[in-house]
Motif scaffolding. Structure first.
Motif, PDB file in Angstrom:
ATOM      1  N   THR A  90       0.758  -1.340   0.019  1.00 16.17           N
ATOM      2  CA  THR A  90       0.078   0.039  -0.188  1.00 16.17           C
ATOM      3  C   THR A  90       0.960   1.367  -0.031  1.00 16.17           C
ATOM      4  OG1 THR A  90      -1.740  -1.305   1.353  1.00 16.17           O
ATOM      5  CG2 THR A  90      -1.698   1.089   1.244  1.00 16.17           C
ATOM      6  N   PRO A  91       0.664   2.240  -0.893  1.00 14.63           N
ATOM      7  CA  PRO A  91       1.440   3.537  -0.981  1.00 14.63           C
ATOM      8  C   PRO A  91       1.336   4.215   0.373  1.00 14.63           C
ATOM      9  CG  PRO A  91       0.252   3.068  -3.091  1.00 14.63           C
ATOM     10  CD  PRO A  91      -0.346   2.027  -2.106  1.00 14.63           C
ATOM     11  N   THR A  92       2.555   4.684   0.863  1.00 12.69           N
ATOM     12  CA  THR A  92       2.458   5.457   2.127  1.00 12.69           C
ATOM     13  C   THR A  92       1.767   6.594   2.090  1.00 12.69           C
ATOM     14  OG1 THR A  92       4.477   4.329   2.739  1.00 12.69           O
ATOM     15  CG2 THR A  92       3.981   6.181   4.031  1.00 12.69           C
ATOM     16  N   SER A  93       1.757   7.012   0.716  1.00 11.51           N
ATOM     17  CA  SER A  93       1.150   8.574   0.496  1.00 11.51           C
ATOM     18  C   SER A  93      -0.296   8.437   0.634  1.00 11.51           C
ATOM     19  CB  SER A  93       1.403   9.019  -1.035  1.00 11.51           C
ATOM     20  OG  SER A  93       0.882   7.955  -2.053  1.00 11.51           O
ATOM     21  N   GLU A  94      -0.987   7.188   0.248  1.00 12.88           N
ATOM     22  CA  GLU A  94      -2.641   6.824   0.418  1.00 12.88           C
ATOM     23  C   GLU A  94      -2.539   6.500   1.880  1.00 12.88           C
ATOM     24  OE1 GLU A  94      -4.800   6.918  -1.688  1.00 12.88           O
ATOM     25  OE2 GLU A  94      -3.381   7.295  -3.436  1.00 12.88           O
ATOM     26  N   MET A  95      -1.965   5.981   2.690  1.00 15.62           N
ATOM     27  CA  MET A  95      -1.925   5.894   4.016  1.00 15.62           C
ATOM     28  C   MET A  95      -1.926   7.193   4.675  1.00 15.62           C
ATOM     29  SD  MET A  95       0.966   3.050   5.233  1.00 15.62           S
ATOM     30  CE  MET A  95       0.998   1.259   4.395  1.00 15.62           C
ATOM     31  N   ARG A  96      -1.230   8.247   4.541  1.00 18.61           N
ATOM     32  CA  ARG A  96      -1.207   9.506   4.984  1.00 18.61           C
ATOM     33  C   ARG A  96      -2.299  10.294   4.785  1.00 18.61           C
ATOM     34  NH1 ARG A  96       4.476   9.820   3.444  1.00 18.61           N
ATOM     35  NH2 ARG A  96       5.745   9.749   5.349  1.00 18.61           N
ATOM     36  N   LYS A  97      -3.056  10.121   3.359  1.00 22.13           N
ATOM     37  CA  LYS A  97      -4.489  10.521   3.048  1.00 22.13           C
ATOM     38  C   LYS A  97      -5.579  10.035   4.211  1.00 22.13           C
ATOM     39  CE  LYS A  97      -3.871  11.076  -1.683  1.00 22.13           C
ATOM     40  NZ  LYS A  97      -4.216  10.587  -3.061  1.00 22.13           N
ATOM     41  N   VAL A  98      -5.469   8.968   4.450  1.00 27.31           N
ATOM     42  CA  VAL A  98      -6.499   8.351   5.286  1.00 27.31           C
ATOM     43  C   VAL A  98      -6.264   8.734   6.797  1.00 27.31           C
ATOM     44  CG1 VAL A  98      -7.732   6.152   6.400  1.00 27.31           C
ATOM     45  CG2 VAL A  98      -6.931   6.175   3.833  1.00 27.31           C
ATOM     46  N   PHE A  99      -5.305   8.978   7.254  1.00 27.03           N
ATOM     47  CA  PHE A  99      -4.691   9.492   8.560  1.00 27.03           C
ATOM     48  C   PHE A  99      -5.214  10.985   8.545  1.00 27.03           C
ATOM     49  CE2 PHE A  99      -2.448   5.812   9.908  1.00 27.03           C
ATOM     50  CZ  PHE A  99      -2.306   5.803  11.130  1.00 27.03           C
TER      51      PHE A  99
END
Length: 268
Positions: A90-99
């Motif tokens: 999972t792209p870390t950039s997408e993780m940051r969006k959810v956070f």
């Protein structure tokens, strides 16, 4: 009739819409939020423009409600998004969006409403978390982490603002039949992925859980009951018996035994 003013983030669909409609019927003055309210026709209650990832948008929406109503009594911090995928892929950039949406967005909305509630010496903030926030679930670990973090933030800020006459609580839903799956970020099932088979099976399982989930009206009734409670508890859970029982099992079972139960459930 109840003239308390309620702001519900993510009020255009799903749980937020159901809660808003129910509270409107109970006589509350309800405002929901949407990033593009002009695109939504015939909504059962008022919508204001708000993007939880933009603090200026948040403060503008809160001030719009206060300027019209002169007060703001209840915040239902409901806006959120899902994410699935093996953490490795999972792209870390997408993780940051959810956070940014599920955690920091919720925090920023609380920051925006607190000055008005402090001025009133009263107010109630209900943070919508998730039963998934009580455990690390395979292929939903980042979603679980955002909701678990919001549970802990709720515990802390609740103590910080209690002296101002403000109550803060959270309510953790299980699986409900809403459109949440359509709004999730799904890490693709890559053809050459070592997780390909088991991840696809779990995606199918997640979608089946949502499709067969409970009626969101149960969340609306639970939130209404919390509003009617003078001294709300810190944590509420709304879901079927096994979803709520899974939290109890996590507390009483050895970690490795509980992990084995989850792995069996998710066929890992």
């Amino acid at each position: 009739m109840n003239n308390k003013v309620v702001l519900i983030t993510g009020g255009s669909s799903g749980i937020g819409k159901c809660v808003g409609e129910f509270l409107t019927q109970k006589g509350f003055v309800v405002y929901g939020t949407s990033r593009n309210p002009k695109n939504i026709q015939n909504h059962p209650f008022k919508l204001v423009a708000l993007d939880v990832k933009n603090f200026e948008s948040i403060t503008n929406a809160v001030q719009e409600v206060i300027s019209i109503e002169g007060r703001l009594d209840i915040l239902v911090n409901n806006a959120g998004m899902g994410i699935t995928g093996p953490i490795e892929e999972t792209p870390t950039s997408e993780m940051r969006k959810v956070f940014d949406t599920n955690l920091f967005g919720a925090i920023d909305v609380m920051k925006a409403v607190l000055p008005q509630m402090r001025k009133q010496n009263s107010g109630l903030i209900i943070n919508v978390t998730s039963i998934a926030g009580y455990m690390g679930l395979p292929f939903r670990g980042i979603y679980s982490a955002t909701k678990g973090a919001l549970e802990i933030v709720t515990e802390a800020i609740r103590m910080e603002v209690k002296g101002f006459g403000i109550e803060v609580t959270n309510v953790a839903p299980g699986d409900f039949a809403t459109n949440i799956a359509s709004g999730r970020y799904h890490t693709p099932v890559f053809e050459n992925s070592p997780y390909k088979k088991v991840y696809q099976e779990n995606l199918d399982l997640m979608d089946a859980h949502v499709d067969s989930g409970g009626d969101p009206i149960e969340m609306a009734k639970a939130i209404y009951k919390i509003i009617q409670t003078p001294k709300p508890k810190i944590h509420y859970k709304v879901g079927d018996f096994m979803q709520k029982f899974s939290i109890i099992l996590k507390k009483i079972l050895p970690d490795t035994v509980y992990e084995k139960l989850l792995m069996n459930h998710y066929k890992l």
